[in-house]
Design an enzyme around this catalytic site. Structure first.
Site, mmCIF file in Angstrom:
data_model
loop_
_atom_site.group_PDB
_atom_site.id
_atom_site.type_symbol
_atom_site.label_atom_id
_atom_site.label_comp_id
_atom_site.label_asym_id
_atom_site.label_seq_id
_atom_site.Cartn_x
_atom_site.Cartn_y
_atom_site.Cartn_z
ATOM 1 N N SER A 129 2.812 -0.699 14.570
ATOM 2 C CA SER A 129 2.153 -0.860 13.268
ATOM 3 C C SER A 129 3.190 -1.241 12.227
ATOM 4 O O SER A 129 4.396 -1.089 12.456
ATOM 5 C CB SER A 129 1.495 0.470 12.872
ATOM 6 O OG SER A 129 1.038 0.452 11.532
ATOM 7 N N TYR A 178 0.759 9.733 11.895
ATOM 8 C CA TYR A 178 0.517 8.467 12.602
ATOM 9 C C TYR A 178 1.749 7.574 12.459
ATOM 10 O O TYR A 178 2.195 6.960 13.435
ATOM 11 C CB TYR A 178 -0.717 7.793 12.006
ATOM 12 C CG TYR A 178 -1.046 6.427 12.580
ATOM 13 C CD1 TYR A 178 -1.775 6.294 13.756
ATOM 14 C CD2 TYR A 178 -0.643 5.259 11.916
ATOM 15 C CE1 TYR A 178 -2.104 5.046 14.261
ATOM 16 C CE2 TYR A 178 -0.963 4.005 12.417
ATOM 17 C CZ TYR A 178 -1.684 3.908 13.593
ATOM 18 O OH TYR A 178 -2.004 2.667 14.095
#
Length: 248
Positions: A138, A151
Site C-alpha cells: 500500500s 494496517y
C-alpha cells in the site's frame, strides 16, 4: 517477464483488486485460480471470470496446507502467486482503541499469511522456468496513515519482507518479486475509508499490476502512490503531514 500462458494464484480473488486482476490475466491468456474464505462468493466470481477456485482461509495453517496439496496435485505448473488478500480497520490509536486485537487480525491476514504462503509455495515455484511473487502492500507501507495505524504497520512489514525476499531469491532462483503499492482503490473493503467517493477503479490497479510485471518493474505504484513515494523521500516530515492532513 512474459505473463501469458501462465498459471496464476490470486488470493482474495473474489472481489476488488483481486477480481479485476484475475479478469485481466485471463483475458491475456493465462489460467487463473482464485482463493478466498467465502466459498459461495468465490464460486460466483469464478463462474463469472471463467477461473478455477479453491476456498481457503489464508490465516489458517491447515487450510493453507490443503491449498498447497491441491495446487501441487492439480496445478503443478503454477508460476505466479499474487498475495492480494487483506483486511484493515479504520480507527485512531489511543485509550480504548483495542489496537492489539485489531493489529493481530491485520498482521495475520496482511503479513503472516503471505509469508506462510510464499514459503510453502517456493518448492513449486522453483520448478518453473520463470516465476513471480506479487505482494500487494500500500502507499501506507512507506508512511503511515493515522486512521489506519496498525494496517500501516502490517503493510510496512510486508514491504520490508518483499525487499529481503527479492534480494535473497535473486542469488539462486528465477523467481521475481514484485511489490504493488496502490493509493486508495474503490473496493468493498475501502468503503469506510472513502473509497466510493475518492478511490480509483480496481481495473486501474489491475492494469498497473499487469504492465508492471511485463516490464519487470519490481516497485509498482498505483494512482497517487508514486508521487507520494517521491515526496516522502524528498522531505519525510512534510510528506507525512500532507498525507495525514486533517486526520489528527
Amino acid at each position: 517477464m512474459n505473463i501469458t500462458n501462465k498459471t496464476v494464484l490470486v488470493t482474495g480473488g473474489g472481489s476488488g483488486i483481486g477480481y479485476a486482476t484475475a479478469k485481466l490475466l485471463i483475458e491475456k491468456g493465462n489460467k487463473v485460480i482464485i482463493s478466498g474464505r467465502n466459498e459461495e462468493k468465490l464460486a460466483k466470481a469464478a463462474n463469472e471470470l471463467g477461473a478455477a477456485y479453491i476456498a481457503c482461509d489464508v490465516t489458517d495453517a491447515t487450510a493453507v496446507n490443503n491449498l498447497i496439496a491441491k495446487l501441487e496435485a492439480d496445478y503443478n505448473d503454477l508460476s505466479v502467486l499474487i498475495n492480494n488478500a487483506g483486511v484493515g480497520f479504520v480507527y485512531k490509536l489511543g485509550e480504548g482503541a483495542n489496537a492489539v486485537d485489531k493489529a493481530r487480525q491485520e498482521f495475520e491476514t496482511n503479513y503472516f499469511a503471505p509469508v506462510r504462503l510464499i514459503e510453502a509455495l517456493l518448492p513449486l515455484l522453483k520448478k518453473q522456468p520463470e516465476a513471480a511473487i506479487v505482494n500487494l502492500t500500500s502507499n501506507v507501507a512507506f508512511h503511515p496513515l493515522v486512521v489506519l495505524p496498525t494496517y500501516s504497520d502490517a503493510k510496512t512489514a510486508l514491504h520490508s519482507h518483499s525487499v529481503a525476499l527479492r534480494l535473497t531469491l535473486s542469488t539462486d532462483t528465477n523467481i521475481k518479486i514484485f511489490e504493488v503499492m496502490p493509493s486508495l482503490i474503490n473496493t468493498d473493503a475501502t468503503k469506510d475509508m472513502g473509497g466510493e467517493q475518492h478511490g480509483l477503479p480496481p481495473e486501474v490497479a489491475a492494469e498497473d499490476i499487469y504492465n508492471g510485471i511485463t516490464e519487470d518493474r519490481y516497485d509498482i505504484f498505483v494512482g497517487e502512490a508514486a508521487q507520494q513515494y517521491a515526496d516522502y523521500f524528498a522531505d519525510p516530515k512534510a510528506a507525512i503531514a500532507k498525507f495525514n492532513q486533517g486526520l489528527y
